[in-house]
Design a protein around this motif. Structure first.
Motif, PDB file in Angstrom:
ATOM      1  N   THR A  58       4.182  -1.479   6.310  1.00  0.00           N
ATOM      2  CA  THR A  58       3.510  -0.383   5.601  1.00  0.00           C
ATOM      3  C   THR A  58       4.359   0.879   5.771  1.00  0.00           C
ATOM      4  O   THR A  58       5.376   0.861   6.480  1.00  0.00           O
ATOM      5  CB  THR A  58       2.096  -0.089   6.164  1.00  0.00           C
ATOM      6  OG1 THR A  58       2.223   0.590   7.420  1.00  0.00           O
ATOM      7  CG2 THR A  58       1.289  -1.365   6.346  1.00  0.00           C
ATOM      8  N   VAL A  59       3.932   1.962   5.166  1.00  0.00           N
ATOM      9  CA  VAL A  59       4.664   3.230   5.293  1.00  0.00           C
ATOM     10  C   VAL A  59       4.811   3.654   6.751  1.00  0.00           C
ATOM     11  O   VAL A  59       5.749   4.385   7.090  1.00  0.00           O
ATOM     12  CB  VAL A  59       3.981   4.365   4.493  1.00  0.00           C
ATOM     13  CG1 VAL A  59       4.065   4.078   2.999  1.00  0.00           C
ATOM     14  CG2 VAL A  59       2.528   4.583   4.917  1.00  0.00           C
ATOM     15  N   TYR A  60       3.907   3.195   7.618  1.00  0.00           N
ATOM     16  CA  TYR A  60       3.993   3.580   9.031  1.00  0.00           C
ATOM     17  C   TYR A  60       5.219   2.988   9.725  1.00  0.00           C
ATOM     18  O   TYR A  60       5.614   3.440  10.798  1.00  0.00           O
ATOM     19  CB  TYR A  60       2.735   3.124   9.786  1.00  0.00           C
ATOM     20  CG  TYR A  60       1.472   3.805   9.314  1.00  0.00           C
ATOM     21  CD1 TYR A  60       1.471   5.144   8.918  1.00  0.00           C
ATOM     22  CD2 TYR A  60       0.270   3.113   9.268  1.00  0.00           C
ATOM     23  CE1 TYR A  60       0.309   5.757   8.488  1.00  0.00           C
ATOM     24  CE2 TYR A  60      -0.900   3.736   8.845  1.00  0.00           C
ATOM     25  CZ  TYR A  60      -0.868   5.051   8.449  1.00  0.00           C
ATOM     26  OH  TYR A  60      -2.014   5.673   8.037  1.00  0.00           O
ATOM     27  N   ASP A  61       5.784   1.932   9.134  1.00  0.00           N
ATOM     28  CA  ASP A  61       6.899   1.218   9.764  1.00  0.00           C
ATOM     29  C   ASP A  61       8.265   1.655   9.247  1.00  0.00           C
ATOM     30  O   ASP A  61       9.282   1.105   9.668  1.00  0.00           O
ATOM     31  CB  ASP A  61       6.749  -0.290   9.501  1.00  0.00           C
ATOM     32  CG  ASP A  61       5.398  -0.816   9.941  1.00  0.00           C
ATOM     33  OD1 ASP A  61       5.030  -0.562  11.102  1.00  0.00           O
ATOM     34  OD2 ASP A  61       4.704  -1.448   9.121  1.00  0.00           O
ATOM     35  N   VAL A  62       8.286   2.611   8.340  1.00  0.00           N
ATOM     36  CA  VAL A  62       9.538   2.950   7.652  1.00  0.00           C
ATOM     37  C   VAL A  62      10.097   4.278   8.168  1.00  0.00           C
ATOM     38  O   VAL A  62       9.464   5.332   8.005  1.00  0.00           O
ATOM     39  CB  VAL A  62       9.315   3.042   6.126  1.00  0.00           C
ATOM     40  CG1 VAL A  62      10.615   3.409   5.424  1.00  0.00           C
ATOM     41  CG2 VAL A  62       8.761   1.727   5.595  1.00  0.00           C
ATOM     42  N   SER A 107       0.803  -1.232   0.000  1.00  0.00           N
ATOM     43  CA  SER A 107       0.000   0.000   0.000  1.00  0.00           C
ATOM     44  C   SER A 107       0.831   1.275   0.000  1.00  0.00           C
ATOM     45  O   SER A 107       0.495   2.245   0.674  1.00  0.00           O
ATOM     46  CB  SER A 107      -0.982  -0.006   1.181  1.00  0.00           C
ATOM     47  OG  SER A 107      -1.836  -1.132   1.093  1.00  0.00           O
ATOM     48  N   LEU A 119       0.387   8.718   5.750  1.00  0.00           N
ATOM     49  CA  LEU A 119       1.400   9.193   6.699  1.00  0.00           C
ATOM     50  C   LEU A 119       0.961  10.506   7.326  1.00  0.00           C
ATOM     51  O   LEU A 119       1.077  10.706   8.536  1.00  0.00           O
ATOM     52  CB  LEU A 119       2.731   9.451   5.979  1.00  0.00           C
ATOM     53  CG  LEU A 119       3.619   8.260   5.694  1.00  0.00           C
ATOM     54  CD1 LEU A 119       4.903   8.748   5.020  1.00  0.00           C
ATOM     55  CD2 LEU A 119       3.954   7.526   6.986  1.00  0.00           C
ATOM     56  N   TYR A 125      10.342   3.691  -1.685  1.00  0.00           N
ATOM     57  CA  TYR A 125      10.095   2.669  -0.664  1.00  0.00           C
ATOM     58  C   TYR A 125      10.812   1.357  -0.976  1.00  0.00           C
ATOM     59  O   TYR A 125      11.128   0.592  -0.067  1.00  0.00           O
ATOM     60  CB  TYR A 125       8.598   2.485  -0.403  1.00  0.00           C
ATOM     61  CG  TYR A 125       8.106   3.535   0.595  1.00  0.00           C
ATOM     62  CD1 TYR A 125       8.285   3.345   1.959  1.00  0.00           C
ATOM     63  CD2 TYR A 125       7.548   4.727   0.165  1.00  0.00           C
ATOM     64  CE1 TYR A 125       7.898   4.312   2.877  1.00  0.00           C
ATOM     65  CE2 TYR A 125       7.153   5.705   1.072  1.00  0.00           C
ATOM     66  CZ  TYR A 125       7.335   5.491   2.433  1.00  0.00           C
ATOM     67  OH  TYR A 125       6.972   6.460   3.339  1.00  0.00           O
ATOM     68  N   MET A 175       1.490   8.510   1.051  1.00  0.00           N
ATOM     69  CA  MET A 175       1.884   9.789   1.649  1.00  0.00           C
ATOM     70  C   MET A 175       0.722  10.441   2.404  1.00  0.00           C
ATOM     71  O   MET A 175       0.915  11.046   3.458  1.00  0.00           O
ATOM     72  CB  MET A 175       2.432  10.733   0.575  1.00  0.00           C
ATOM     73  CG  MET A 175       3.657  10.206  -0.171  1.00  0.00           C
ATOM     74  SD  MET A 175       4.963   9.554   0.908  1.00  0.00           S
ATOM     75  CE  MET A 175       5.455  11.044   1.775  1.00  0.00           C
TER      76      MET A 175
END
Lengths: 328, 328
Positions: free
Chosen positions: A306-310, A122, A132, A289, A129
């Motif tokens: 997901t982007v939340y973990d990066v 995702s 986030l 990513y 973005m």
């Protein structure tokens, strides 16, 4: 020069083409090849020297590829491909059916974790973005409201609906944020707004020969679900104008968090995108990513992500030292 | 309810007060106490039940505190306090002297790493949220330019400069982004702009009795470094108006990344803040990062850190499952 990150593209439509273009601008990445379900000889890539393979070639290729970027659709392709390929590859996908994200995450995690791969799902701009910025907004201003507006952007589903109306030879539909709604949110009014109250619709329509514009207009603006409850404008244009002015795929929108701190100070955070090409921007997010996924896997962070973990620094080709010195 | 994160505040000015207010709105946090170099009986906190201690009390307190939030100044306080306290506590600071960040990072890392603590430096909005958006912008659009604009916001240094002019009884200065510069950047022109070309200055001045407004105006607009090269406007107001209309500390600004993808599609990312209270927003950022620091330390991520190292999901009180289901 550090070692190149070797990327494979799975699926080659507008998004895959955008990924190829984004890799061309990334000095630390190399495109290993494109993998397609079509006949490879029918696929014309941007670069003349790109290797195009049948999908089955992936069964043997895993040692040459650091990260796969999946460019298929969320409805039929990714629910099958992401879990299957995560069993052998690090990967990034742009799965964007918001309601089914938990299910997709679980399916990908189930194959990635035992395999020791890292699979980020995702990515893109929404989800991606914008997601986030919804989290940043909520975390920084817990006493507040978040508003997501989309547009001005081409809507494929609504464009299709216009083209099904009798008397219409062609057309496109753009979704726009409602100016009044945006102004109220920016002022800090924190209004309650439905998706319909937040957006208006702009149609450019080519009439079929002999069609009555008044009849076509009425058929569109009264169409249930699609247009009836929206502020809809219709402009009739020629087939030449449609081809000339409406072939691009612009999109964008913004996420606004409006809240208060202390004894009532108003605070507003706004994240906005104005995209000349929606698929090329989505592709750019996927490529950044992919860089992070490669690093996270090397660091032992395996499973679905997901982007939340990066950590944001992982997206940049620059070193942590450079980022602190140059950009912090 | 999960276990509360126990916070200590070090230093109690506008920022410390803002942190106290932000903790009041964070259900997963408890304020353990305020630590000050002043006489504790001279410190009036927002909450009537907040324990105020002398700084020395920190020598004994470490078991009761999960994370310290340092609210001192970057010039004299933080270069000493952050390395010293990181030897015993997890902490967050808002060190904002951009040029000295690498040095500050090294000093804090040197004490935090052997102690097994996690110390996040330079949180806030710039450095902080703006820094994040500079990295996101560069990583997503490598072929592009980044522009940071500040304002509309109160500038302390320029306000002080006005007050030193003969004939001035009081005054404030606001820095504003130049509308022409912003418009050019938003259009995707990618102009080359100096800080001066990007900003204008707005002064509100109270004249001393008998002072000649023309002379004062001339003295201000021709002042080297501060105003001479800027587009500066001056409005004379009464002392009552100064007290009534200019006591707040608004600020904000935006980071714009303008770039191209593919064969030249223009893509623009804009992150903007409109802050009713600069110190309260900075405090809100510090509190969210204190939550992340607590979790990172529990996860074994020790040493100095910056916003670039923090996975965004760690800022939220919600679980990863909740974030994926509700906000992705």
């Amino acid at each position: 020069m550090t070692t190149q990150i070797r990327i494979g593209i799975v699926g080659y439509g507008n998004l895959g083409r955008g990924v190829e273009a984004a890799i061309e601008r990334s000095e630390d990445m190399t495109l290993v090849g494109v993998y397609t379900r079509r006949d490879p000889s029918d696929v014309a890539t941007r670069g003349s020297d790109v290797a195009v393979h049948r999908m089955e070639a992936l069964d043997e290729a895993s040692e040459d590829i650091d990260v796969l970027i999946l460019c298929g659709g969320s409805k039929n392709d990714l629910p099958v491909q992401s879990p299957a390929l995560a069993a052998r590859f690090n990967l990034v996908d742009s799965f964007d059916t918001h309601a089914r994200i938990p299910e997709h995450f679980a399916a990908v995690d189930a194959t990635a974790r035992p395999a020791g791969t890292t699979a980020l799902i995702s990515a893109g701009w929404d989800p991606g973005m914008f997601s986030l910025n919804r989290v940043f907004g909520e975390a920084l201003l817990p006493d507040g409201d978040t508003y997501t507006f989309w547009g001005r952007g081409l809507s494929q589903g609504h464009s299709d609906a216009i083209r099904r109306v009798a008397g219409v030879a062609g057309g496109v539909q753009y979704t726009l944020p409602s100016e009044d709604a945006v102004a109220a949110v920016r002022r800090g009014d924190r209004p309650e707004l439905t998706t319909r109250q937040k957006h208006t619709r702009e149609c450019f329509v080519v009439l079929a020969e002999g069609a009555d514009p008044a009849v076509v207009r009425e058929a569109i603006v009264t169409m249930p679900d699609y247009f009836a409850d929206y502020d809809t404008t219709i402009t009739f244009i020629s087939a030449e104008e449609l081809a000339r002015d409406h072939a691009a795929m612009p999109h964008g929108g913004f996420v606004i968090r409006s809240g208060v701190t202390g004894d009532g100070a108003t605070q507003t955070i706004e994240y906005g995108l104005t995209l000349g090409s929606n698929p090329e921007f989505t592709a750019s997010v996927l490529v950044a990513y992919a860089r992070a996924v490669h690093r996270m896997n090397a660091d032992g962070q395996v499973g679905a992500r997901t982007v939340y973990d990066v950590a944001p620094g992982l997206l940049s080709p620059k070193s942590p030292e450079q980022l602190r010195a140059e950009l912090l």
